[in-house]
Design a protein around this motif. Sequence first.
Motif, short mmCIF file in Angstrom:
data_model
loop_
_atom_site.label_atom_id
_atom_site.label_comp_id
_atom_site.label_asym_id
_atom_site.label_seq_id
_atom_site.Cartn_x
_atom_site.Cartn_y
_atom_site.Cartn_z
N ASP A 16 8.35 -43.37 26.09
CA ASP A 16 7.63 -42.16 26.47
C ASP A 16 7.37 -42.06 27.96
OD1 ASP A 16 7.42 -41.29 23.83
OD2 ASP A 16 5.58 -42.45 23.51
N ASP A 17 7.59 -43.15 28.71
CA ASP A 17 7.12 -43.12 30.09
C ASP A 17 8.05 -43.74 31.12
OD1 ASP A 17 6.83 -45.66 29.16
OD2 ASP A 17 4.70 -45.84 29.56
N ILE A 18 9.31 -43.96 30.78
CA ILE A 18 10.28 -44.47 31.75
C ILE A 18 11.43 -43.50 31.85
CG2 ILE A 18 11.85 -46.36 32.34
CD1 ILE A 18 10.01 -48.21 30.71
N VAL A 19 11.69 -43.05 33.08
CA VAL A 19 12.78 -42.10 33.32
C VAL A 19 13.76 -42.73 34.31
CG1 VAL A 19 13.40 -39.81 34.17
CG2 VAL A 19 11.23 -40.14 32.97
N VAL A 20 15.03 -42.79 33.94
CA VAL A 20 16.09 -43.29 34.81
C VAL A 20 16.96 -42.10 35.18
CG1 VAL A 20 18.04 -44.87 35.02
CG2 VAL A 20 16.05 -45.53 33.64
N THR A 21 17.09 -41.85 36.48
CA THR A 21 17.83 -40.69 36.97
C THR A 21 19.00 -41.14 37.83
OG1 THR A 21 15.77 -39.41 37.03
CG2 THR A 21 17.62 -38.54 38.30
N VAL A 22 20.16 -40.53 37.64
CA VAL A 22 21.31 -40.78 38.50
C VAL A 22 21.06 -40.03 39.80
CG1 VAL A 22 23.80 -40.55 38.80
CG2 VAL A 22 22.86 -41.03 36.52
N VAL A 23 20.93 -40.78 40.89
CA VAL A 23 20.60 -40.19 42.19
C VAL A 23 21.85 -39.86 42.98
CG1 VAL A 23 19.43 -40.63 44.39
CG2 VAL A 23 18.38 -41.38 42.24
N GLU A 24 22.83 -40.78 42.95
CA GLU A 24 24.00 -40.60 43.80
C GLU A 24 25.15 -41.46 43.28
OE1 GLU A 24 25.04 -41.10 48.56
OE2 GLU A 24 23.16 -41.89 47.78
N LEU A 25 26.36 -40.98 43.51
CA LEU A 25 27.57 -41.77 43.24
C LEU A 25 28.20 -42.08 44.59
CD1 LEU A 25 29.08 -39.64 40.34
CD2 LEU A 25 27.73 -41.73 40.16
N ARG A 26 28.47 -43.36 44.84
CA ARG A 26 29.09 -43.79 46.09
C ARG A 26 30.27 -44.68 45.75
NH1 ARG A 26 24.55 -46.21 50.12
NH2 ARG A 26 23.41 -44.28 50.44
N GLY A 27 31.45 -44.15 45.77
CA GLY A 27 32.64 -44.94 45.43
C GLY A 27 32.51 -45.48 44.02
N ASP A 28 32.47 -46.80 43.90
CA ASP A 28 32.36 -47.39 42.57
C ASP A 28 30.92 -47.80 42.23
OD1 ASP A 28 32.14 -49.51 44.31
OD2 ASP A 28 33.48 -50.83 43.20
N ALA A 29 29.94 -47.33 43.03
CA ALA A 29 28.54 -47.67 42.79
C ALA A 29 27.75 -46.44 42.35
CB ALA A 29 27.91 -48.25 44.06
N VAL A 30 26.77 -46.67 41.52
CA VAL A 30 25.88 -45.61 41.06
C VAL A 30 24.48 -45.95 41.55
CG1 VAL A 30 24.88 -44.49 39.05
CG2 VAL A 30 27.25 -45.24 38.99
#
Length: 79
Positions: A16-30
């Motif tokens: 209920d209280d943890i949010v994981v957001t994709v911020v940026e893609l850099r080559g083969d890194a997230v």
Amino acid sequence: MLVLSRKVGESVLIGDDIVVTVVELRGDAVRLGIDAPRSTRVHRAEVAVAVSDANAAASAVDVSDDDVRDIFGGLQRPE
């Protein structure tokens, strides 16, 4: 293991209280942003393993009472 596809800006809710957001893609890194309560510890897995290994190694060191007195014998309690 749950495997999801997310785009930049999209999130995954854990509990209920943890949010994981994709911020940026850099080559083969997230790059991920993690929003969690302060009481929830968030660590990179390799760091957690290294700390655990270091703690195990430190606890395996045999220190005698005399060693402790030699190290801390000159210290005085604060008044």
